[in-house]
Design an enzyme around this catalytic site. Structure first.
Site, short mmCIF file in Angstrom:
data_model
loop_
_atom_site.label_atom_id
_atom_site.label_comp_id
_atom_site.label_asym_id
_atom_site.label_seq_id
_atom_site.Cartn_x
_atom_site.Cartn_y
_atom_site.Cartn_z
N GLY A 99 0.85 -1.20 0.00
CA GLY A 99 0.00 0.00 0.00
C GLY A 99 0.88 1.25 0.00
N HIS A 100 1.90 1.24 0.87
CA HIS A 100 2.86 2.36 0.86
C HIS A 100 3.61 2.37 -0.48
CE1 HIS A 100 2.69 1.41 5.31
NE2 HIS A 100 2.36 2.69 5.30
N GLY B 109 -2.99 7.37 1.30
CA GLY B 109 -3.86 6.28 0.87
C GLY B 109 -5.30 6.53 1.28
#
Ligand code: PAF
Length: 283
Positions: A36-37, A148
């Protein structure tokens, strides 16, 4: 790629680059980086000349009984991952570097939304987030910053803060990255045991069912909300909140959704001792 621990050293590295006209992208993180990062870093590397990934476990956004102490820490692996995606700097300051006088007296807060949804269960959390994010914006002088959408309320509050305080930075939202199973990636997934990890799929499954119902024309808020709640409860999760809210202002809908509504369902639930959040947009 360079790992920098002091504010002065980061400024000394970035200012000349900015003066040469290079654009700076910032990816704020608390470490324990996952894909995700990785997606945030990729976006920054694509858009900007220079990418800075900050790795700072910000104590002032954690409550007394929260997971600050057990939050996974692995700077070396984080730096390797950031480098492999093309980041130029990892900024990993200590708590003393960021808060040399102890807890800051000056805090950035959102009067309206900091006590709703996640904020209702994590008092002071968003004040801590907005304060550290402001500091990171000012320290880095970044032109772009990447967040995000899993932390939907967080990115909403950061966008609002940037408008309210005229920060000269463009905020980019990046879509949630999910495992093939549907579980939204989170550093906190590491706390789940095998059974809890299976049970936690009920969040994304419930959200998907709500989206399917919405796409078939269901507009009753209670019904959309209930299908998420039921999915979680049927899998031994503990619901903290499930709310059907307006994407524009994060205010709750009640009754039936207006025909042109842009909606997001926000969820927080516990599986065992692990608190997870997730959301889905319905357009
Ligand atoms: O989303 C996070 O990891 C944190 O809240 C952030 C934005 C890095 C601030 O500490």
């Amino acid at each position: 790629m360079q790992v920098i621990k002091s504010i002065d050293a980061l400024r000394a590295a970035l200012k000349p680059l900015a003066r040469q006209g290079k654009t700076i992208g910032l990816v704020p993180t608390m470490g324990a980086l996952h894909d995700g990062h990785g997606a945030l870093i990729k976006e920054s590397v694509k858009d900007c000349d220079v990418t800075v990934v900050s790795v700072f476990l910000n104590p002032i956004q954690f409550g007394k009984n929260e997971d600050l102490d057990k939050y996974p820490k692995r700077l070396e692996a984080d730096a390797k991952l950031a480098e492999s995606i093309g980041a130029d700097f990892v900024f990993a300051p200590s708590v003393a570097e960021m808060y040399p006088e102890g807890d800051p007296l000056t805090l950035v807060r959102d009067e309206a939304l900091e006590c709703m949804y996640c904020g209702a269960y994590r008092p002071g959390h968003f004040r801590g987030v907005l304060t550290v994010v402001s500091k990171l914006f000012l320290i880095s002088g970044a032109d772009h910053a990447y967040f995000g959408e899993k932390d939907y309320q967080q990115v909403f509050l950061i966008e609002r803060m940037v408008r309210d305080l005229n920060f000269d930075i463009k905020i980019h939202r990046v879509k949630i990255v999910r495992e093939a199973s549907g579980l939204a990636l989170s550093s906190r997934n590491e706390y789940l045991n095998e059974l809890e990890r299976k049970q936690a799929l009920s969040i994304s499954e419930g959200l998907k069912t709500a989206k399917d119902l919405f796409e078939k024309g269901e507009r009753r808020v209670a019904l959309l909300r209930d299908c998420v709640i039921k999915s979680i409860l049927a899998n031994r999760g503990q619901v903290q909140y499930v709310e059907v809210v307006n994407q524009k202002d994060l205010q709750k809908f009640a009754g039936a959704l207006p025909a042109d509504a842009k909606v997001v369902i926000l969820v927080a639930a516990f599986f065992g001792k692990t608190r997870l959040i997730d959301n889905i947009e319905l357009n």
